[in-house]
Design an enzyme around this catalytic site. Structure first.
Site, PDB file in Angstrom:
ATOM      1  CG  ASN A  47     -26.267  38.363 -30.457  1.00  0.00           C
ATOM      2  OD1 ASN A  47     -26.822  38.275 -29.513  1.00  0.00           O
ATOM      3  ND2 ASN A  47     -25.846  39.084 -30.397  1.00  0.00           N
ATOM      4  CB  ALA A  86     -31.567  37.961 -40.538  1.00  0.00           C
ATOM      5  CB  CYS A 123     -26.656  45.362 -33.117  1.00  0.00           C
ATOM      6  SG  CYS A 123     -27.133  44.462 -34.345  1.00  0.00           S
ATOM      7  N   GLY A 168     -33.492  40.779 -39.046  1.00  0.00           N
ATOM      8  CA  GLY A 168     -33.838  39.910 -38.794  1.00  0.00           C
ATOM      9  C   GLY A 168     -34.383  40.630 -36.854  1.00  0.00           C
TER      10      GLY A 168
END
Length: 389
Positions: free
Chosen positions: A162, A208, A337, A78
């Site tokens: 997300n 992804a 992340c 991604g």
């Protein structure tokens, strides 16, 4: 690592590998042509190329909206998909316009793989502006339109956030971009396979594998052939010259297998997973628990199924995650992340959420493979941790 068992509830970071993807990956490596470069002219190379073409066809069909197999660009995941699309499309649009289009509009709640590209774009002479969300986590088409003009090269917005799971109005945002003559890119990494994408007129869509139970290290950008684009790496002519480098055929085949399953089962799986998420909200956000939903958008059709986003103002995310980990439950503090940061999430800050609330954010994510018993046990553990704080 001990023999202690854990309940994994961080699918939004990376979903467990599906058996169909594992079988496809292992099965490919058992074939004679698995050793071959799919760009070679010999028999084994041509056989590998046919398998690669099959993966392109499957992914194009699953993404939908008229994308053709040769418009699916395979990537390493991604992050690369988003980097490649935003940089390449912005550069391509500027070149095609004879340097008249130099503005890029991003939303302030994009994933870091989009937002971190802003500094590179600015260093290359682009103006980057951010469209902000409302307190509901939605970036409206009207807000995007206020930043778009005849100098805009590209508008990039995610299909669903997300961290909060809030679904964005991509179809109307794409129309705003096109009305001004700009390109439109949709980051569907988190949404693909979980909802029906609303990307009929998008110029490019990023996806992804590992978010849907495919292998790590596999992704794709579906990009219209007509879309002006400047490749960001040099080498061979693979992936129609848009992403040079020898392709990972096994990864592509496994990605396609996972995509085919989740897209086929989506109509039956979505309501099932939505019901489980609603059950969690009802339990942990009940009056008196001290836990609040991140947005009011925690009902069916307004957020991704299988994603629960809450805040515990009396605690910090790191403590919550570690205490839950000790209790045997693997969850996340917003985006995986950016884990390890003591700053509030940029997504929650952009939404106008107070710092003390944002610092206690928690994201729980799963798909149809999670059981009601596991989720109830998680609720029991979280409620006990918060009440004892």
């Amino acid at each position: 690592m001990t023999d202690k068992s854990y309940v994994y509830l961080d699918y939004a970071a990376s979903a467990p590998l599906r058996p169909c993807a594992m079988e496809a990956w292992m099965g490919y490596h058992k074939k004679p042509h698995s050793v071959a470069n799919p760009n070679s002219l010999h028999t084994l190379g041509r056989t590998a190329a046919r398998e690669l073409e099959g993966a392109h066809r499957t992914l194009a069909r699953c993404i939908g909206y008229g994308f053709r197999p040769n418009e699916v660009i395979l990537t390493s995941g991604g992050t690369e998909s988003n980097n490649l699309a935003v940089l390449g499309m912005a550069e391509g649009a500027r070149r095609k316009s004879a340097n008249k289009r130099t503005r890029v509009v991003l939303s302030a709640i994009e994933h870091d793989s989009v937002l971190d590209v802003a500094s590179i774009l600015r260093s290359r002479g682009f103006e980057v502006v951010l469209a902000r969300p409302g307190r509901d986590g939605v970036v409206s088409a009207e807000e995007v339109a206020s930043h778009v003009d005849e100098t805009t090269a590209l508008v990039s917005v995610m299909a669903a956030n997300n961290e909060t799971g809030v679904i964005q109005p991509t179809a109307t945002i794409i129309k705003v971009a096109h009305a001004a003559g700009a390109l439109a890119h949709v980051d569907a990494v988190q949404a693909f396979g979980r909802i029906d994408l609303d990307c009929a007129d998008a110029d490019a869509v990023s996806v992804a594998a590992h978010k849907i139970g495919g292998p790590l290290g596999a992704g794709a950008v579906a990009m219209r052939t007509r879309c002006p684009f400047d490749a960001q790496s040099l080498g061979g002519g693979q992936e129609m010259g848009r992403r040079p480098g020898t392709q990972d055929v096994a990864g592509a085949v496994a990605f396609a297998a996972a995509a085919e399953q989740v897209c086929r089962e989506l109509p039956s799986v979505r309501p099932q997973v939505e019901a489980l998420a609603n059950h969690i909200y009802e339990r942990i956000c009940a009056p008196g628990t001290g836990i609040i939903p991140t947005t009011v958008a925690h009902v069916d059709q307004t957020r991704l199924p299988g994603m629960v986003s809450v805040m515990v103002p009396s605690m910090d995310s790191e403590s919550l995650v570690l205490k839950l980990d000790d209790a045997g439950f693997e969850v996340s503090a917003g985006s995986a992340c950016s884990s390890g940061s003591l700053d509030p999430s940029h997504v929650l800050s952009a939404m106008g959420i107070a710092r003390d609330e944002a610092l206690g954010s928690l994201r729980v994510s799963f798909d149809e493979r999670a059981t009601l018993e596991e989720l109830d046990a998680f609720c029991d553990a979280l409620l006990a941790i918060v009440s004892s704080n």
